[in-house]
Design an enzyme around this catalytic site. Structure first.
Site, PDB file in Angstrom:
ATOM      1  N   TYR A  56       0.865  -1.192   0.000  1.00 53.17           N
ATOM      2  CA  TYR A  56       0.000   0.000   0.000  1.00 53.17           C
ATOM      3  C   TYR A  56       0.896   1.234   0.000  1.00 53.17           C
ATOM      4  O   TYR A  56       1.564   1.541   1.002  1.00 53.17           O
ATOM      5  CB  TYR A  56      -0.905   0.044   1.232  1.00 53.17           C
ATOM      6  CG  TYR A  56      -2.009  -1.001   1.280  1.00 53.17           C
ATOM      7  CD1 TYR A  56      -2.478  -1.650   0.134  1.00 53.17           C
ATOM      8  CD2 TYR A  56      -2.618  -1.326   2.492  1.00 53.17           C
ATOM      9  CE1 TYR A  56      -3.496  -2.589   0.202  1.00 53.17           C
ATOM     10  CE2 TYR A  56      -3.640  -2.266   2.564  1.00 53.17           C
ATOM     11  CZ  TYR A  56      -4.070  -2.896   1.416  1.00 53.17           C
ATOM     12  OH  TYR A  56      -5.091  -3.824   1.485  1.00 53.17           O
ATOM     13  N   LEU A 206     -18.175  -1.015   3.082  1.00 60.90           N
ATOM     14  CA  LEU A 206     -18.848   0.150   2.503  1.00 60.90           C
ATOM     15  C   LEU A 206     -18.687   0.163   0.978  1.00 60.90           C
ATOM     16  O   LEU A 206     -18.903   1.183   0.336  1.00 60.90           O
ATOM     17  CB  LEU A 206     -18.289   1.444   3.096  1.00 60.90           C
ATOM     18  CG  LEU A 206     -18.453   1.581   4.609  1.00 60.90           C
ATOM     19  CD1 LEU A 206     -17.860   2.904   5.093  1.00 60.90           C
ATOM     20  CD2 LEU A 206     -19.923   1.479   5.003  1.00 60.90           C
ATOM     21  N   ARG A 208     -16.140   0.283  -0.790  1.00 59.68           N
ATOM     22  CA  ARG A 208     -15.145   1.295  -1.165  1.00 59.68           C
ATOM     23  C   ARG A 208     -15.753   2.691  -1.257  1.00 59.68           C
ATOM     24  O   ARG A 208     -15.424   3.478  -2.126  1.00 59.68           O
ATOM     25  CB  ARG A 208     -14.468   0.875  -2.463  1.00 59.68           C
ATOM     26  CG  ARG A 208     -13.825  -0.516  -2.302  1.00 59.68           C
ATOM     27  CD  ARG A 208     -13.286  -1.047  -3.568  1.00 59.68           C
ATOM     28  NE  ARG A 208     -12.800  -2.405  -3.432  1.00 59.68           N
ATOM     29  CZ  ARG A 208     -11.541  -2.752  -3.154  1.00 59.68           C
ATOM     30  NH1 ARG A 208     -10.649  -1.849  -2.936  1.00 59.68           N
ATOM     31  NH2 ARG A 208     -11.198  -4.017  -3.090  1.00 59.68           N
ATOM     32  N   GLY A 209     -16.671   2.942  -0.353  1.00 62.14           N
ATOM     33  CA  GLY A 209     -17.286   4.261  -0.244  1.00 62.14           C
ATOM     34  C   GLY A 209     -18.640   4.344  -0.929  1.00 62.14           C
ATOM     35  O   GLY A 209     -19.463   5.201  -0.606  1.00 62.14           O
ATOM     36  N   SER A 212     -21.622   4.155   1.414  1.00 67.22           N
ATOM     37  CA  SER A 212     -21.481   5.007   2.593  1.00 67.22           C
ATOM     38  C   SER A 212     -22.581   6.052   2.699  1.00 67.22           C
ATOM     39  O   SER A 212     -22.795   6.638   3.752  1.00 67.22           O
ATOM     40  CB  SER A 212     -20.134   5.735   2.564  1.00 67.22           C
ATOM     41  OG  SER A 212     -20.125   6.687   1.510  1.00 67.22           O
TER      42      SER A 212
END
Ligand code: NAP
Length: 331
Positions: A56, A206, A208-209, A212
């Protein structure tokens, strides 16, 4: 903080984990000071499980965690590290390497970057198709023996690989995508993990958003953003998925909760052996996520949630075709 035990042999951790990936990579620019403040706020709230990968941000994420943990008791955090992903200097992906010699090499660098002498959970990010899982797990088992690693985990592998790996060494947890929009593990992988006493750390809770409630239909993303290539964030798929989110918003409002809190609480409700990882990069998002621990869902609430987002309702696969093809969990 509510806690859960990872599998029959793994550590007891906070019922929510913090995934640090987006603080270094794949979800657009992040603010380093705010990232560290978010990790501090998480630890201060009693959240113990921190997830990272050596790839990452090509090591940046581990350096960030070291900075965040400086001056704190090492035992305060349960650090989960994925290895094996090969990058290039432009952030591209070059495949995976889980050969025994590579495993030990990766860990040597990880320990130095994290500024610690052990990793709590060490796991290959993907099954390396060129290396039998027994060899990879055997190499990590030697690192356990030597005291450099405390537990062995896996990521995105299928039921057959779980069985082979568990025959070599106890596996604490499988890290795998699981959410209202990604329920593929329910058929075979989750029952197998349960049979073998392996816990689940769920990511993509989520989506990846997307799930959300904060995401609008913005379509202009740089190519380094995962979502620029994710089928679920493209064209008509995105419209259909955002419509599901709006249906879920209706249920959330009835609960006095946010969409993200309902999405996280739903995963929490799926079993005591499941620990959702959330990808909060800011304190505000972390606070919202932690609020999910206070959401109580009864049978009626769960039915309403599943009416809003029925199984298999997601439009688009969870990874682009080239990455999807690398998932042992989807074979
Ligand atoms: N094993 C694997 O293959 C794998 C793959 C991917 C991820 N992971 C792990 O899982 C962790 C979580 O990543 P994810 O992809 O699963 O993230 P996620 O939680 O599904 O999505 C995170 C994104 O959602 C947005 N968001 C909006 N509201 C939020 C809220 N209340 N709380 C948290 N995020 C909110 C954030 O964007 P803004 O900050 O812009 O609001 C953030 O970038 C990663 O950090 C990584 O450790 C593992």
């Amino acid at each position: 903080m509510i806690t859960r035990k990872l599998g029959s042999t793994g550590p007891t951790v906070s019922a929510l984990g913090l995934g640090a990936m987006g603080m270094s990579d794949l979800y657009g620019p992040a603010d380093e000071g705010e990232s560290i403040a978010t990790i501090h706020a998480a630890l201060d709230a009693g959240l113990t499980l921190l997830d990272t990968g050596d790839f990452y941000g090509a090591g940046h994420n581990e350096l960030l965690i070291r900075d965040a943990l400086r001056g704190r008791d090492r035992e305060e955090a349960v650090i989960s590290v994925k290895f094996g992903g090969l990058r290039d200097p432009d952030g591209g992906w070059q495949g995976f390497d889980a050969r025994p010699a590579a495993v030990k090499n990766f860990l040597a660098y990880t320990l130095r970057r994290l500024g610690t002498d052990y990793v709590d959970i060490y796991r290959p990010a993907r099954l390396d198709p060129a290396v039998p899982i027994e060899d990879t797990v055997g190499a990590i088992a030697e690192l356990v023996q030597a005291g450099h690693v405390r537990n062995i985990g896996l990521s995105e592998v299928g039921a057959a690989t779980l069985r082979r790996a568990a025959a070599v060494h106890p596996i604490s947890d499988l890290q795998i995508e699981y959410s209202l929009l990604s329920r593929g593990i329910e058929a075979e992988i989750l029952p197998t993990a349960r049979e073998l006493g392996i816990g689940v750390t769920a990511y993509g809770v989520l989506c990846r958003g997307l799930l959300s409630g904060h995401r609008r239909g913005d379509r202009q993303l740089p190519p380094t953003d995962f979502r620029a290539h994710s089928p679920r964030f493209q064209g008509e798929n995105l419209d259909r998925n955002l419509a599901l989110v709006e249906a879920l918003r209706g249920v959330a409002e009835g609960q006095g909760a946010t969409v993200a809190q309902i999405a996280i609480a739903w995963v929490l409700s799926r079993g005591q052996d499941i620990v959702p990882l959330v990808g909060a990069r800011r304190r505000e998002r972390l606070t919202e996520s932690l609020g999910a621990l206070n959401v109580k869902l009864d049978a009626g609430d769960l039915a309403a949630i599943e009416r809003a987002v029925p199984p298999r309702a997601a439009a688009g696969e969870r990874y682009a075709a080239d990455q999807f093809a690398q998932l042992d969990s989807e074979r």
